[in-house]
Design a protein around this motif. Structure first.
Motif, mmCIF file in Angstrom:
data_model
loop_
_atom_site.group_PDB
_atom_site.id
_atom_site.type_symbol
_atom_site.label_atom_id
_atom_site.label_comp_id
_atom_site.label_asym_id
_atom_site.label_seq_id
_atom_site.Cartn_x
_atom_site.Cartn_y
_atom_site.Cartn_z
ATOM 1 N N ALA A 35 0.869 -1.184 0.000
ATOM 2 C CA ALA A 35 0.000 0.000 0.000
ATOM 3 C C ALA A 35 0.899 1.225 0.000
ATOM 4 O O ALA A 35 1.903 1.270 0.733
ATOM 5 C CB ALA A 35 -0.882 0.001 1.243
ATOM 6 N N THR A 36 0.566 2.184 -0.852
ATOM 7 C CA THR A 36 1.314 3.450 -0.843
ATOM 8 C C THR A 36 0.317 4.591 -0.864
ATOM 9 O O THR A 36 -0.821 4.435 -1.305
ATOM 10 C CB THR A 36 2.251 3.600 -2.067
ATOM 11 N N ALA A 37 0.765 5.730 -0.385
ATOM 12 C CA ALA A 37 -0.057 6.943 -0.481
ATOM 13 C C ALA A 37 0.862 8.141 -0.598
ATOM 14 O O ALA A 37 2.070 8.032 -0.333
ATOM 15 C CB ALA A 37 -0.961 7.080 0.735
ATOM 16 N N PHE A 38 0.283 9.255 -0.987
ATOM 17 C CA PHE A 38 1.029 10.513 -1.149
ATOM 18 C C PHE A 38 2.232 10.297 -2.059
ATOM 19 O O PHE A 38 3.363 10.601 -1.702
ATOM 20 C CB PHE A 38 1.424 11.085 0.221
ATOM 21 N N ASN A 39 1.942 9.730 -3.240
ATOM 22 C CA ASN A 39 2.979 9.458 -4.240
ATOM 23 C C ASN A 39 4.139 8.660 -3.662
ATOM 24 O O ASN A 39 5.302 8.997 -3.839
ATOM 25 C CB ASN A 39 3.442 10.749 -4.899
ATOM 26 N N ALA A 40 3.750 7.608 -2.962
ATOM 27 C CA ALA A 40 4.672 6.601 -2.425
ATOM 28 C C ALA A 40 5.547 7.110 -1.277
ATOM 29 O O ALA A 40 6.510 6.456 -0.892
ATOM 30 C CB ALA A 40 5.515 5.983 -3.539
ATOM 31 N N GLN A 41 5.194 8.267 -0.706
ATOM 32 C CA GLN A 41 5.961 8.721 0.466
ATOM 33 C C GLN A 41 5.574 7.922 1.708
ATOM 34 O O GLN A 41 6.354 7.814 2.647
ATOM 35 C CB GLN A 41 5.709 10.211 0.715
HETATM 36 N N1 ASP Z 1 -1.614 6.226 -5.436
HETATM 37 C C1 ASP Z 1 -0.730 7.245 -4.947
HETATM 38 C C2 ASP Z 1 0.431 6.637 -4.193
HETATM 39 O O1 ASP Z 1 0.518 5.461 -4.102
HETATM 40 C C3 ASP Z 1 -1.395 8.335 -4.176
HETATM 41 C C4 ASP Z 1 -2.602 8.017 -3.367
HETATM 42 O O2 ASP Z 1 -3.403 7.173 -3.730
HETATM 43 O O3 ASP Z 1 -2.777 8.674 -2.323
HETATM 44 O O4 ASP Z 1 1.310 7.279 -3.703
#
Ligand code: ASP
Ligand code: TMP
Length: 251
Positions: A35-41
């Motif tokens: 799982a990633t969020a905030f552009n993989a940060q």
């Molecule tokens: N999909 C993007 C990520 O993996 C951003 C997001 O979904 O928040 O960083």
């Protein structure tokens, strides 16, 4: 026909791996637990997420197909794996918003939850290093990302997907707040719906739950550290299973 043979890794993204197969123009996709969020940060491993997103995506691609919206999806292999038509992904993320949330409310003075009718369609340049910047029509043209005809077709398809998904989800007591689509070009030059449709790429709220956190059944649970991410995705799958039979096997 003999069984499909999976060959070398072609591409590894944040949530999926794409493998070559022994059939020309046909690739296999494996859904990952990453799982990633905030552009993989922000990153984590969520055991079971890959299987859940695989089955939700497969069922939604089939449900869309039944409503005349085709995609790259061809069928499934073992759990976690689907077979898709090989496409060249257009580096444009298409976001449809039926209600204001997320980046829209950070970037503009719009109150969260405000209904958006007609749905707001935003295009972003798919590039994590650049933070997926918002595209204008002029920037789209400058970058020559889509032809004029493809731009029209992309919006027509995205709005058709929005209408179909809303119709599918309403009886499941799921509100489709917003979602992101990706498109690809097939070898014969057609623009096809691609990537995935899952709680990683949609905001889904439980209808009838007023509490702003309890109602969230999507990746915002991970982005906002609310816990219960896999449980929420499991709840979405349980409801989507109500749409019909198991995803078809690819042959
Ligand atoms: N999909 C993007 C990520 O993996 C951003 C997001 O979904 O928040 O960083
Ligand atoms: P946003 O409010 O962060 O712009 O997100 C809008 C929708 O798009 C939301 O359903 C999450 C989805 N999304 C992705 O699937 N991938 C992304 O990289 C981003 C930024 C959003």
């Amino acid at each position: 026909m003999t069984a499909l043979q999976i060959q070398g890794l072609l591409h590894e993204g944040k949530a999926k791996k794409v493998f070559q197969t022994d059939r020309p123009g046909v690739v296999a996709v494996q859904y990952k637990d990453d799982a990633t969020a905030f552009n993989a940060q922000k990153k984590a491993q969520l055991a079971g997420k890959g299987l859940l997103n695989w089955e939700i995506s497969a069922r939604l691609f089939e449900a869309l197909e039944a409503q005349g919206i085709s995609s790259h999806y061809l069928g499934c292999l073992e759990p976690g794996w689907m077979v898709v038509q090989e496409v060249e992904i257009v580096p444009v993320e298409v976001v449809l918003r039926n209600r204001a949330a997320g980046s829209l409310c950070r970037q503009l003075p719009i109150k969260p939850d405000t209904p958006l009718q007609p749905a707001l369609l935003d295009l972003y340049y798919k590039d994590d290093a650049l933070g997926d910047p918002l595209l204008t029509e002029a920037r789209l043209e400058l970058m020559q990302l889509l032809s004029a005809a493809e731009r029209v077709e992309l919006e027509r398809l995205a709005r058709a997907v929005n209408a179909a998904l809303q119709t599918l989800m309403r009886p499941l007591q799921l509100e489709l707040v917003d979602f992101k689509l990706e498109f690809g070009r097939s070898a014969d030059g057609r623009l096809l719906l691609a990537d995935e449709i899952s709680p990683d790429t949609c905001r889904l709220w439980e209808v009838g739950v007023a509490d702003a956190e309890h109602r969230i059944l999507d990746k915002d649970r991970f982005r906002k550290d609310l816990g219960g991410v896999v449980e929420a995705y499991g709840e979405v799958l349980k409801r989507v299973q109500g749409l019909g039979s198991s995803p078809r096997q690819y042959r």
